[in-house]
Structure formats: structure tokens, C-alpha cells
Design an enzyme around this catalytic site. Structure first.
Site, PDB file in Angstrom:
ATOM      1  N   SER A  25       8.878  -3.955  -5.952  1.00 53.38           N
ATOM      2  CA  SER A  25       9.282  -3.528  -4.599  1.00 53.38           C
ATOM      3  C   SER A  25      10.023  -4.616  -3.839  1.00 53.38           C
ATOM      4  O   SER A  25       9.484  -5.702  -3.621  1.00 53.38           O
ATOM      5  CB  SER A  25       8.050  -3.199  -3.752  1.00 53.38           C
ATOM      6  OG  SER A  25       7.354  -2.141  -4.296  1.00 53.38           O
ATOM      7  N   HIS A  55      13.006   1.321  -4.570  1.00 53.17           N
ATOM      8  CA  HIS A  55      13.079   1.181  -6.023  1.00 53.17           C
ATOM      9  C   HIS A  55      14.333   1.908  -6.485  1.00 53.17           C
ATOM     10  O   HIS A  55      14.472   3.102  -6.285  1.00 53.17           O
ATOM     11  CB  HIS A  55      11.869   1.821  -6.705  1.00 53.17           C
ATOM     12  CG  HIS A  55      10.570   1.163  -6.376  1.00 53.17           C
ATOM     13  ND1 HIS A  55       9.957   0.286  -7.219  1.00 53.17           N
ATOM     14  CD2 HIS A  55       9.791   1.240  -5.282  1.00 53.17           C
ATOM     15  CE1 HIS A  55       8.842  -0.148  -6.672  1.00 53.17           C
ATOM     16  NE2 HIS A  55       8.719   0.426  -5.481  1.00 53.17           N
ATOM     17  N   HIS A  77       5.364   4.402 -11.061  1.00 57.43           N
ATOM     18  CA  HIS A  77       3.966   4.085 -10.775  1.00 57.43           C
ATOM     19  C   HIS A  77       3.047   5.245 -11.148  1.00 57.43           C
ATOM     20  O   HIS A  77       3.445   6.407 -11.110  1.00 57.43           O
ATOM     21  CB  HIS A  77       3.794   3.790  -9.275  1.00 57.43           C
ATOM     22  CG  HIS A  77       4.566   2.601  -8.808  1.00 57.43           C
ATOM     23  ND1 HIS A  77       5.892   2.684  -8.475  1.00 57.43           N
ATOM     24  CD2 HIS A  77       4.203   1.311  -8.637  1.00 57.43           C
ATOM     25  CE1 HIS A  77       6.311   1.472  -8.107  1.00 57.43           C
ATOM     26  NE2 HIS A  77       5.314   0.633  -8.197  1.00 57.43           N
ATOM     27  N   TYR A  79       0.661   6.257  -9.291  1.00 57.05           N
ATOM     28  CA  TYR A  79       0.392   7.071  -8.095  1.00 57.05           C
ATOM     29  C   TYR A  79       1.470   8.123  -7.816  1.00 57.05           C
ATOM     30  O   TYR A  79       1.280   9.018  -7.003  1.00 57.05           O
ATOM     31  CB  TYR A  79       0.188   6.197  -6.840  1.00 57.05           C
ATOM     32  CG  TYR A  79       1.369   5.337  -6.446  1.00 57.05           C
ATOM     33  CD1 TYR A  79       2.533   5.884  -5.936  1.00 57.05           C
ATOM     34  CD2 TYR A  79       1.315   3.961  -6.591  1.00 57.05           C
ATOM     35  CE1 TYR A  79       3.621   5.088  -5.587  1.00 57.05           C
ATOM     36  CE2 TYR A  79       2.382   3.151  -6.247  1.00 57.05           C
ATOM     37  CZ  TYR A  79       3.531   3.727  -5.741  1.00 57.05           C
ATOM     38  OH  TYR A  79       4.595   2.952  -5.406  1.00 57.05           O
ATOM     39  N   GLU A  80       2.604   8.008  -8.509  1.00 60.50           N
ATOM     40  CA  GLU A  80       3.643   9.038  -8.342  1.00 60.50           C
ATOM     41  C   GLU A  80       3.266  10.312  -9.109  1.00 60.50           C
ATOM     42  O   GLU A  80       3.946  11.332  -8.989  1.00 60.50           O
ATOM     43  CB  GLU A  80       4.988   8.508  -8.851  1.00 60.50           C
ATOM     44  CG  GLU A  80       5.572   7.414  -7.973  1.00 60.50           C
ATOM     45  CD  GLU A  80       6.811   6.772  -8.589  1.00 60.50           C
ATOM     46  OE1 GLU A  80       7.898   7.329  -8.452  1.00 60.50           O
ATOM     47  OE2 GLU A  80       6.661   5.713  -9.220  1.00 60.50           O
ATOM     48  N   ALA A 107       5.005  -6.698  -5.649  1.00 58.15           N
ATOM     49  CA  ALA A 107       4.579  -7.092  -4.302  1.00 58.15           C
ATOM     50  C   ALA A 107       3.079  -6.826  -4.263  1.00 58.15           C
ATOM     51  O   ALA A 107       2.614  -5.821  -4.800  1.00 58.15           O
ATOM     52  CB  ALA A 107       5.292  -6.240  -3.264  1.00 58.15           C
ATOM     53  N   MET A 205      -0.693  -2.101  -6.958  1.00 59.05           N
ATOM     54  CA  MET A 205      -0.764  -0.768  -7.569  1.00 59.05           C
ATOM     55  C   MET A 205       0.090  -0.662  -8.837  1.00 59.05           C
ATOM     56  O   MET A 205       0.512   0.435  -9.203  1.00 59.05           O
ATOM     57  CB  MET A 205      -0.287   0.289  -6.569  1.00 59.05           C
ATOM     58  CG  MET A 205      -0.969   0.250  -5.222  1.00 59.05           C
ATOM     59  SD  MET A 205      -0.186   1.390  -4.070  1.00 59.05           S
ATOM     60  CE  MET A 205      -0.917   0.837  -2.522  1.00 59.05           C
ATOM     61  N   SER A 206       0.378  -1.792  -9.456  1.00 60.62           N
ATOM     62  CA  SER A 206       1.263  -1.736 -10.636  1.00 60.62           C
ATOM     63  C   SER A 206       0.881  -2.821 -11.626  1.00 60.62           C
ATOM     64  O   SER A 206      -0.240  -3.323 -11.615  1.00 60.62           O
ATOM     65  CB  SER A 206       2.712  -1.928 -10.189  1.00 60.62           C
ATOM     66  OG  SER A 206       2.919  -3.243  -9.719  1.00 60.62           O
ATOM     67  N   ASN A 229       1.609  -9.188   2.218  1.00 59.19           N
ATOM     68  CA  ASN A 229       0.753  -8.906   3.380  1.00 59.19           C
ATOM     69  C   ASN A 229      -0.654  -9.388   3.102  1.00 59.19           C
ATOM     70  O   ASN A 229      -1.021  -9.607   1.950  1.00 59.19           O
ATOM     71  CB  ASN A 229       0.718  -7.385   3.628  1.00 59.19           C
ATOM     72  CG  ASN A 229       0.237  -6.627   2.395  1.00 59.19           C
ATOM     73  OD1 ASN A 229       1.015  -6.350   1.472  1.00 59.19           O
ATOM     74  ND2 ASN A 229      -1.044  -6.332   2.352  1.00 59.19           N
ATOM     75  N   HIS A 241       4.279   0.399   4.188  1.00 64.54           N
ATOM     76  CA  HIS A 241       5.229   0.082   3.117  1.00 64.54           C
ATOM     77  C   HIS A 241       6.419  -0.679   3.701  1.00 64.54           C
ATOM     78  O   HIS A 241       6.970  -1.574   3.059  1.00 64.54           O
ATOM     79  CB  HIS A 241       5.686   1.376   2.436  1.00 64.54           C
ATOM     80  CG  HIS A 241       6.567   1.160   1.228  1.00 64.54           C
ATOM     81  ND1 HIS A 241       6.189   0.385   0.157  1.00 64.54           N
ATOM     82  CD2 HIS A 241       7.821   1.605   0.944  1.00 64.54           C
ATOM     83  CE1 HIS A 241       7.170   0.375  -0.746  1.00 64.54           C
ATOM     84  NE2 HIS A 241       8.163   1.100  -0.288  1.00 64.54           N
TER      85      HIS A 241
HETATM   86  N1  HPA Z   1      -2.612  -3.287  -1.494  1.00 67.75           N
HETATM   87  C1  HPA Z   1      -2.175  -2.648  -2.606  1.00 67.75           C
HETATM   88  N2  HPA Z   1      -0.935  -2.725  -3.022  1.00 67.75           N
HETATM   89  C2  HPA Z   1      -0.071  -3.483  -2.338  1.00 67.75           C
HETATM   90  C3  HPA Z   1      -0.449  -4.175  -1.183  1.00 67.75           C
HETATM   91  C4  HPA Z   1      -1.801  -4.074  -0.739  1.00 67.75           C
HETATM   92  O1  HPA Z   1      -2.234  -4.658   0.275  1.00 67.75           O
HETATM   93  N3  HPA Z   1       0.645  -4.828  -0.734  1.00 67.75           N
HETATM   94  C5  HPA Z   1       1.659  -4.543  -1.600  1.00 67.75           C
HETATM   95  N4  HPA Z   1       1.238  -3.726  -2.569  1.00 67.75           N
END
Ligand code: HPA
Length: 266
Positions: A25, A55, A77, A79-80, A107, A205-206, A229, A241
Site C-alpha cells: 500500500s 493498489h 488480499h 479480505y477482498e 504498510a 493484513m498481508s 500508524n 486507510h
Molecule cells: N492494522 C492492520 N493492518 C494495517 C494497519 C493496522 O493498524 N496499518 C496498516 N495496515
């Protein structure tokens, strides 16, 4: 698989990549700057299109510092709604194309309270909390064994090389454990507390599905997270996001020079 590999080899003019990089990302710019040939995923038999904003969804071939590199600009991903097999299919394709070294980037949210947004973290290890595994199903013995070892998914020699590169660039790189959840929701404070107790430093998540399959196939794996973050518990702000993309955008020059230095030294 034969059809996919044949198509890529033909369309790329017989390009034989030795290094593959998945750009996460907001980190795809490297493939805009270094692009000899690009093939959109939508044109590749067996590939699926990315549905996430930020993406791009194409395979980019480039020679960088005399090394033949293939970049995945954007990934799919879990989750998609894709299956684990679908999202890790490109890893097997890379193996068949002759790739030996796989760099996975993403990320991630900081679980470790000493990490700050825009820090870079080398993955030392991972924890799979996605609730499933990409190797479930019949095993293709030509790719790897049924019960593959996972004691050193992220190769020590590559981690040391990456640390040396960071040092040369005066980048204060971290090294830590990445925990993968399925997403798409961000974590609750209690889940981040649990991740911390588990020994995780970052959460995302990846990456874990691709790392498992790459290691299974005998590829040398290096993983790099861009901390975008603070994961949900240790500041009161809500996560979005947009914030993830904004921070990766800020860190992308540092990220790019780091990856380039690694390629140069591989
Ligand atoms: N949690 C899960 N996935 C992420 C995060 C997060 O805080 N930041 C970027 N991808």
C-alpha cells in the site's frame, strides 16, 4: 500455471527475473520509476485484479543495478474475498520464472510502542493469525514438501544485508515480528494488547501468506514493513486507510532508497 508462465515469458520478451518484489500500500512508486515492461494483472491468465484503492495491479519488469527485477505493483488480499491459493498464486509463478530472492513489503500498524509512523521494520519473523494457511490442499511436490520447515522464513543473511544497507543510508531501521490478521477491519485495543503479549511488533493484513508460500518453494525471503500508524490501542485517534496511505506517501522516498540499496547489494 504453464499458460501463465508462457504468457509472461512471451510478453516480457523472455525477461528472466532473479529478484521479485511485492510493493505494498502506497509503496508502488518504485515501479513507476523503474519500468522497462509492464503487464496489467488483468491481462495475465490466472491472475486476479486488485480491488483496493492505492493498489495499481500490474507486473513491472526492470533492470536495476544490473539485476533483473520483477515488481508486483499492488497485491491481492485475503479480505477482498479471494482464497489463500489465489492470493499466493503469483509467488509460485515467480518461482517458475526463475526468481531466487523475494522481497515482500507492506504498510503495517505499530504494536511496539517505541515505533513511530514512517519507521521501517525488517521482518524477523511472523505470526499467522489469519485463521487459515495458503498450503492447505493437495501438495504439489514439484514446488515443495507437505510439511515445510518455517524456522527461518526471513533469511538471516538478507536481514543482515538489509541492516547494513540501512546503516549506510543512516536509516534507523527496526527489526521485529509481524502479526497478520485477515482484516479488513483494523484491530480493537484488546486485540493489539494480545498481539503485544504474543511478541508482535507490527500488525497487518498481508505478507504472511506470500512469505509462507515463498519459503515453501525455496525462495529467499526478505520482508519490510513501513509503519503507517500506531495500531489501535496506544493513541486515542481513529484509524483510516487514508492515514495509512498518507504516511506511506511521506515515507516513500526513504523506502525507495532503502529498497534500491538492497537491490544494489544483493
Ligand atoms: N492494522 C492492520 N493492518 C494495517 C494497519 C493496522 O493498524 N496499518 C496498516 N495496515
Amino acid at each position: 500455471m504453464d499458460k501463465t508462465v508462457e504468457f509472461i515469458e512471451k510478453t516480457s520478451g523472455g525477461f528472466k527475473p532473479e529478484i521479485a518484489i511485492i510493493l505494498g500500500s502506497g509503496l508502488g512508486e518504485l515501479a513507476d520509476e523503474y519500468c522497462d515492461i509492464a503487464i496489467p494483472y488483468s491481462e495475465i491468465p490466472g491472475f486476479i485484479k486488485s480491488t483496493v484503492k492505492g493498489h495499481k495491479g500490474r507486473l513491472v519488469f526492470a533492470e536495476i543495478y544490473g539485476k533483473k527485477v520483477v515488481m508486483m505493483q499492488g497485491r491481492n488480499h485475503f479480505y477482498e474475498g479471494h482464497t489463500m491459493q489465489e492470493i499466493t498464486y503469483p509467488v509460485k509463478v515467480m518461482k517458475k520464472l526463475g526468481v531466487e530472492t523475494f522481497i515482500l513489503t507492506n504498510a503495517a500498524g505499530a504494536v511496539n510502542e517505541t515505533y513511530k509512523p514512517s519507521d521501517l521494520m525488517i521482518l524477523k519473523d511472523h505470526i499467522n493469525c489469519m485463521g487459515t494457511n495458503p498450503l492447505i490442499g493437495p501438495n504439489d511436490e514439484t514446488l515443495g514438501e507437505r510439511f515445510p520447515d518455517m524456522s527461518e522464513v526471513y533469511k538471516k543473511e538478507l536481514r543482515e544485508l538489509a541492516k547494513k544497507c540501512a546503516h549506510e543510508l543512516s536509516i534507523d531501521v527496526k527489526e521485529g515480528v509481524y502479526l497478520a490478521n485477515s482484516g479488513p477491519c483494523y484491530e480493537t485495543p484488546a486485540e493489539i494488547h494480545m498481539a503485544r503479549l504474543f511478541g508482535a511488533d507490527a500488525v497487518g493484513m498481508s505478507t504472511v501468506p506470500e512469505a509462507i508460500v515463498a519459503n515453501y518453494c525455496g525462495l529467499r525471503v526478505l520482508g519490510i514493513s513501513c509503519i503507517s500508524n500506531a495500531a489501535s490501542s496506544h493513541n486515542g485517534d481513529k484509524l483510516s486507510h487514508a492515514e495509512v496511505i498518507e504516511t506511506t506517501n511521506k515515507a516513500k522516498a526513504k523506502f525507495k532508497s532503502f529498497i534500491l540499496k538492497i537491490i544494489e547489494n544483493l
